[in-house]
Write an enzyme that holds these catalytic residues in place. Sequence first.
Site, PDB file in Angstrom:
ATOM      1  N   SER A 142       0.885  -1.279  -0.211  1.00 51.52           N
ATOM      2  CA  SER A 142      -0.065   0.024   0.038  1.00 51.52           C
ATOM      3  C   SER A 142       0.724   1.163  -0.060  1.00 51.52           C
ATOM      4  CB  SER A 142      -0.943  -0.014   1.116  1.00 51.52           C
ATOM      5  OG  SER A 142      -0.220   0.025   2.459  1.00 51.52           O
ATOM      6  N   LYS A 145       0.857   5.161   7.011  1.00 53.00           N
ATOM      7  CA  LYS A 145       0.048   5.735   5.968  1.00 53.00           C
ATOM      8  C   LYS A 145       0.489   7.370   5.994  1.00 53.00           C
ATOM      9  CE  LYS A 145      -2.639   2.359   4.326  1.00 53.00           C
ATOM     10  NZ  LYS A 145      -1.787   1.466   5.073  1.00 53.00           N
TER      11      LYS A 145
END
Length: 206
Positions: free
Chosen positions: A126, A162
């Site tokens: 990701s 993230k």
Amino acid sequence: MAVYFGEKIKAARKAVGMTQKQLAEKIGVANTTVSNWEKNANRPDPDQIELLCGLLNIAPSILFGEKESELIIPPGFKPLPKMATVPRVGAIACGDPILAEQNIEDYDKVPADWRADFTLVCEGDSMMPRIQNGDVVAIRRTPSVENGEIAAVRIGDEATLKHIYLHADYIELRPENPAFPSIIRRRNEMNDVHIEGKAVGLCRSL
């Protein structure tokens, strides 16, 4: 009476409460290798010295003497920066502080000027291409980061890396890889999101 190299290793190892087996596992050598060092039968390779000294919290000059500890740096290369040993955090038990003993899997050496407090191993794609699967990411503990910065975030009993974007009524955890959707937490759900720290560097195997 002279104190030999091996005796210094043994004394430093005992001072930090580590067995020969534990030291060997952290360096990635056989138990007999550490035993031979302590018997003065042989000495660690240059690439093992920095790790050994970091684990034993002792300067190379203490083990070897100033001249012997100076490694020859080939032209065109820079010497390694001063390193620090920080814990690697694995699976996180729900409700536990991220650096609780049961969460620590191993220890990593990272540049001291990163001022990192712990490391995480990135799993998945990701955060590609910047952060790849298997990268060891160094984290500096802080409860808040600037919008867009990469942070280690805990949601329940899981930690993730993230980009963070804080808004008035929601928080967005945005991946680097556009193939993955953002994680959105709104209103009361925001209470489940805990920023553990800012990503300050990564280590990658060749």
